[in-house]
Write a protein that holds these residues in place. Sequence first.
Motif, mmCIF file in Angstrom:
data_model
loop_
_atom_site.group_PDB
_atom_site.id
_atom_site.type_symbol
_atom_site.label_atom_id
_atom_site.label_comp_id
_atom_site.label_asym_id
_atom_site.label_seq_id
_atom_site.Cartn_x
_atom_site.Cartn_y
_atom_site.Cartn_z
ATOM 1 N N GLY A 170 0.811 -1.207 0.000
ATOM 2 C CA GLY A 170 0.000 0.000 0.000
ATOM 3 C C GLY A 170 0.843 1.255 0.000
ATOM 4 N N GLU A 197 0.758 4.097 -2.844
ATOM 5 C CA GLU A 197 0.453 5.473 -2.458
ATOM 6 C C GLU A 197 1.492 6.428 -3.028
ATOM 7 O OE1 GLU A 197 -0.131 8.200 1.602
ATOM 8 O OE2 GLU A 197 0.379 6.067 1.762
ATOM 9 N N LEU A 235 -5.200 -2.754 -4.700
ATOM 10 C CA LEU A 235 -3.931 -2.021 -4.688
ATOM 11 C C LEU A 235 -3.207 -2.170 -6.019
ATOM 12 C CD1 LEU A 235 -2.376 -2.754 -1.156
ATOM 13 C CD2 LEU A 235 -3.426 -0.629 -1.952
ATOM 14 N N ILE A 267 -6.321 7.508 -0.354
ATOM 15 C CA ILE A 267 -5.483 6.308 -0.264
ATOM 16 C C ILE A 267 -4.803 6.253 1.106
ATOM 17 C CG2 ILE A 267 -3.471 5.093 -1.186
ATOM 18 C CD1 ILE A 267 -4.112 6.371 -3.889
ATOM 19 N N LEU A 287 -5.392 3.258 3.978
ATOM 20 C CA LEU A 287 -4.343 2.410 4.551
ATOM 21 C C LEU A 287 -4.244 2.609 6.063
ATOM 22 C CD1 LEU A 287 -1.629 2.889 1.786
ATOM 23 C CD2 LEU A 287 -3.022 0.846 2.187
ATOM 24 N N SER A 307 -10.029 2.618 -3.811
ATOM 25 C CA SER A 307 -9.826 2.900 -2.392
ATOM 26 C C SER A 307 -11.099 2.591 -1.608
ATOM 27 C CB SER A 307 -9.428 4.365 -2.195
ATOM 28 O OG SER A 307 -8.192 4.646 -2.824
ATOM 29 N N ILE A 357 -11.401 -1.101 -1.055
ATOM 30 C CA ILE A 357 -10.528 -1.586 0.020
ATOM 31 C C ILE A 357 -11.196 -1.363 1.379
ATOM 32 C CG2 ILE A 357 -8.315 -1.237 1.198
ATOM 33 C CD1 ILE A 357 -7.104 -0.571 -1.543
#
Length: 237
Positions: free
Chosen positions: A28, A32, A98, A139, A143, A206, A209
Amino acid sequence: MKELTTDHISQQFNNELERLRQHFLTMGGVVETQVQDAVQSLLDSNGSLAEDVKDKEATVNQLDGLIDEECTRILAKRQPAATDLRMILSISKAVGELERIGDEAKKIANLTLNLIDEGESPRGYVEINRIGQMVSRMIHDTLDAYARLDIAAAVKVAKQDRAIAQEYNTAMRSLVTYMMEDPRSISRVINVIWVLRALERIGDHSRYICQHLIFMVKGVDVRHMHINDLANELGEK
């Protein structure tokens, strides 16, 4: 991860789960940086930075393969259940998102190189800067929520996708109008539109996720749930 994992008799199993989580967060972090650098390379017309973004694809692919192998090995060897199984399934799906974000960053880098070759800064860079900052923050927050297993943060991040979509639609209307007024700009502006589309897609991934995180922690599949219904279901505002 203490809130989610079980205190296994086998310390090795605990180590395997923690290593899997760390590899996911490492991947991640690379992705990013890819997105941030891709946007910056375009704004600065920095071809070298764009090439660096493309080069990071090898690292992303390596981590993607490593995590996939770890998930498969743990499933086969440990036969996990309940929260452990949800964790592995969630990470297995989230890592695919990702990888797709990395693909979009690479796409932006390639478009940057095309725009540099054209030698003129077209319309749309202000919008790219604004949406790029929104996506980068999304993002990062995604995370961070994953690292802390923060469901409230995950819902908040998922809501950010709506603001990005609104900015994207506004930018698209402006750029289409500009191309109609100046047909000579079409080639350049089309590249900018593809950049904006890539950023909008990164926001979508995103959000996905965050949905996988919610499944990991709560055991609730929220992929097809409206954001307002999602907040109500989880008791989050």
